[in-house]
Design a protein around this motif. Structure first.
Motif, mmCIF file in Angstrom:
data_model
loop_
_atom_site.group_PDB
_atom_site.id
_atom_site.type_symbol
_atom_site.label_atom_id
_atom_site.label_comp_id
_atom_site.label_asym_id
_atom_site.label_seq_id
_atom_site.Cartn_x
_atom_site.Cartn_y
_atom_site.Cartn_z
ATOM 1 N N THR A 13 -38.317 5.233 -34.148
ATOM 2 C CA THR A 13 -37.587 6.385 -35.356
ATOM 3 C C THR A 13 -36.871 7.552 -34.181
ATOM 4 O O THR A 13 -35.833 8.071 -34.182
ATOM 5 C CB THR A 13 -38.523 7.380 -36.135
ATOM 6 N N ILE A 14 -37.855 7.798 -32.914
ATOM 7 C CA ILE A 14 -37.315 9.051 -32.254
ATOM 8 C C ILE A 14 -36.315 8.514 -30.800
ATOM 9 O O ILE A 14 -35.109 8.795 -30.600
ATOM 10 C CB ILE A 14 -38.405 9.821 -31.012
ATOM 11 N N VAL A 15 -36.354 6.917 -30.419
ATOM 12 C CA VAL A 15 -35.548 6.371 -29.643
ATOM 13 C C VAL A 15 -34.684 5.673 -29.981
ATOM 14 O O VAL A 15 -33.992 5.625 -29.417
ATOM 15 C CB VAL A 15 -36.897 5.637 -28.734
ATOM 16 N N LEU A 16 -34.984 4.494 -31.088
ATOM 17 C CA LEU A 16 -33.994 3.415 -31.472
ATOM 18 C C LEU A 16 -33.207 4.226 -32.024
ATOM 19 O O LEU A 16 -31.715 3.288 -32.251
ATOM 20 C CB LEU A 16 -34.628 2.279 -31.640
ATOM 21 N N VAL A 17 -33.139 4.750 -33.363
ATOM 22 C CA VAL A 17 -32.482 5.117 -34.281
ATOM 23 C C VAL A 17 -31.029 5.958 -33.581
ATOM 24 O O VAL A 17 -30.299 5.833 -34.197
ATOM 25 C CB VAL A 17 -33.188 5.573 -35.111
ATOM 26 N N PRO A 18 -31.678 6.566 -32.688
ATOM 27 C CA PRO A 18 -30.967 8.207 -32.118
ATOM 28 C C PRO A 18 -29.444 7.189 -31.014
ATOM 29 O O PRO A 18 -28.382 7.194 -31.166
ATOM 30 C CB PRO A 18 -31.124 8.759 -31.210
ATOM 31 N N PHE A 19 -29.820 5.659 -30.765
ATOM 32 C CA PHE A 19 -29.393 4.856 -29.886
ATOM 33 C C PHE A 19 -28.296 4.239 -30.487
ATOM 34 O O PHE A 19 -27.319 4.373 -29.820
ATOM 35 C CB PHE A 19 -30.771 4.040 -28.866
ATOM 36 N N ILE A 20 -28.721 3.523 -31.815
ATOM 37 C CA ILE A 20 -27.937 3.092 -32.283
ATOM 38 C C ILE A 20 -26.840 4.273 -32.920
ATOM 39 O O ILE A 20 -25.504 3.370 -33.378
ATOM 40 C CB ILE A 20 -28.891 2.597 -33.555
ATOM 41 N N LEU A 21 -27.364 4.761 -33.479
ATOM 42 C CA LEU A 21 -26.105 5.955 -34.190
ATOM 43 C C LEU A 21 -25.171 6.022 -33.038
ATOM 44 O O LEU A 21 -23.444 6.610 -33.602
ATOM 45 C CB LEU A 21 -27.407 7.605 -34.917
ATOM 46 N N SER A 22 -25.604 6.609 -31.703
ATOM 47 C CA SER A 22 -25.310 7.019 -30.571
ATOM 48 C C SER A 22 -23.914 5.851 -30.479
ATOM 49 O O SER A 22 -22.188 6.192 -30.065
ATOM 50 C CB SER A 22 -25.483 6.840 -29.282
ATOM 51 N N ILE A 23 -24.402 3.961 -30.733
ATOM 52 C CA ILE A 23 -23.482 3.077 -30.186
ATOM 53 C C ILE A 23 -22.522 3.210 -31.439
ATOM 54 O O ILE A 23 -21.810 2.654 -31.184
ATOM 55 C CB ILE A 23 -24.236 2.012 -30.399
ATOM 56 N N TRP A 24 -23.453 3.327 -32.620
ATOM 57 C CA TRP A 24 -22.103 3.263 -33.692
ATOM 58 C C TRP A 24 -20.560 4.265 -33.473
ATOM 59 O O TRP A 24 -20.107 3.737 -33.975
ATOM 60 C CB TRP A 24 -22.527 3.658 -34.930
ATOM 61 N N PHE A 49 -22.936 12.522 -23.369
ATOM 62 C CA PHE A 49 -23.454 13.383 -22.993
ATOM 63 C C PHE A 49 -25.079 15.161 -24.243
ATOM 64 O O PHE A 49 -25.231 15.561 -24.059
ATOM 65 C CB PHE A 49 -23.026 15.270 -22.301
ATOM 66 N N LEU A 50 -24.346 14.498 -25.092
ATOM 67 C CA LEU A 50 -24.842 15.805 -26.082
ATOM 68 C C LEU A 50 -25.447 14.332 -26.865
ATOM 69 O O LEU A 50 -24.515 14.304 -28.398
ATOM 70 C CB LEU A 50 -24.763 16.133 -26.710
ATOM 71 N N PRO A 51 -26.122 13.376 -26.666
ATOM 72 C CA PRO A 51 -26.537 12.125 -27.411
ATOM 73 C C PRO A 51 -26.985 12.107 -29.692
ATOM 74 O O PRO A 51 -25.443 12.009 -30.595
ATOM 75 C CB PRO A 51 -27.832 11.594 -26.837
ATOM 76 N N LEU A 52 -27.957 13.024 -30.114
ATOM 77 C CA LEU A 52 -28.275 13.363 -31.274
ATOM 78 C C LEU A 52 -26.916 14.452 -31.512
ATOM 79 O O LEU A 52 -26.297 14.113 -32.804
ATOM 80 C CB LEU A 52 -29.704 13.664 -31.366
ATOM 81 N N LEU A 53 -26.589 15.357 -30.283
ATOM 82 C CA LEU A 53 -26.349 16.482 -31.267
ATOM 83 C C LEU A 53 -24.841 16.348 -31.438
ATOM 84 O O LEU A 53 -24.087 16.310 -32.314
ATOM 85 C CB LEU A 53 -26.058 17.952 -30.382
ATOM 86 N N GLY A 54 -24.007 15.601 -30.660
ATOM 87 C CA GLY A 54 -23.076 14.522 -30.560
ATOM 88 C C GLY A 54 -22.501 13.961 -31.420
ATOM 89 O O GLY A 54 -21.133 14.454 -32.259
ATOM 90 N N VAL A 55 -23.701 13.179 -32.100
ATOM 91 C CA VAL A 55 -23.341 12.179 -32.754
ATOM 92 C C VAL A 55 -23.425 12.864 -33.689
ATOM 93 O O VAL A 55 -22.440 12.442 -34.964
ATOM 94 C CB VAL A 55 -25.191 10.965 -33.447
ATOM 95 N N ILE A 56 -24.330 14.022 -34.844
ATOM 96 C CA ILE A 56 -23.558 14.739 -35.817
ATOM 97 C C ILE A 56 -23.054 15.532 -35.514
ATOM 98 O O ILE A 56 -21.954 15.335 -36.195
ATOM 99 C CB ILE A 56 -24.764 15.485 -35.846
ATOM 100 N N LEU A 57 -21.911 15.946 -35.060
ATOM 101 C CA LEU A 57 -20.788 16.887 -34.576
ATOM 102 C C LEU A 57 -19.688 15.811 -34.965
ATOM 103 O O LEU A 57 -18.697 15.766 -35.644
ATOM 104 C CB LEU A 57 -20.582 17.433 -34.029
ATOM 105 N N TYR A 58 -19.646 14.851 -34.021
ATOM 106 C CA TYR A 58 -18.880 13.976 -34.628
ATOM 107 C C TYR A 58 -18.580 12.975 -35.818
ATOM 108 O O TYR A 58 -17.108 12.964 -36.415
ATOM 109 C CB TYR A 58 -18.890 12.327 -33.741
ATOM 110 N N PHE A 59 -20.013 12.610 -37.032
ATOM 111 C CA PHE A 59 -19.814 12.665 -38.092
ATOM 112 C C PHE A 59 -19.266 13.573 -38.890
ATOM 113 O O PHE A 59 -18.782 12.820 -40.372
ATOM 114 C CB PHE A 59 -20.876 11.934 -38.522
ATOM 115 N N ALA A 60 -19.601 14.136 -38.353
ATOM 116 C CA ALA A 60 -19.251 15.774 -39.627
ATOM 117 C C ALA A 60 -18.223 16.868 -39.576
ATOM 118 O O ALA A 60 -16.849 17.353 -40.532
ATOM 119 C CB ALA A 60 -20.673 16.862 -39.319
ATOM 120 N N ILE A 61 -17.559 15.894 -38.144
ATOM 121 C CA ILE A 61 -16.650 17.069 -37.526
ATOM 122 C C ILE A 61 -15.214 15.999 -37.202
ATOM 123 O O ILE A 61 -14.257 16.192 -37.592
ATOM 124 C CB ILE A 61 -16.138 18.148 -36.798
#
Length: 68
Positions: A13-24, A49-61
């Motif tokens: 949950t902590i490592v793989l999920v954010p990695f997969i979301l970043s790749i996606w 450069f902001l893996p988890l926050l960047g993914v959230i921002l990209y999918f939201a905005i």
């Protein structure tokens, strides 16, 4: 200490999920066209450069800035 199954699930949950979301997100950015030519580069940098926050921002905005 603790349940080994729980520790593995926590690690995934902590490592793989954010990695997969970043790749996606990166693949989605690369294959998409944006209204502004610089948006693709900006979103790639944000996700890298902001893996988890960047993914959230990209999918939201960011996805709304793509050309349909």
């Amino acid at each position: 200490m603790g349940n080994p199954g729980f520790q593995e699930l926590l690690l995934v949950t902590i490592v793989l999920v954010p990695f997969i979301l970043s790749i996606w997100a990166i693949l989605d950015i690369v294959k998409s066209s944006f209204r502004e030519s610089t948006n693709k580069i900006v979103w790639l940098l944000v996700v890298l450069f902001l893996p988890l926050l960047g993914v959230i921002l990209y999918f939201a905005i960011g996805r709304s800035q793509r050309v349909a």
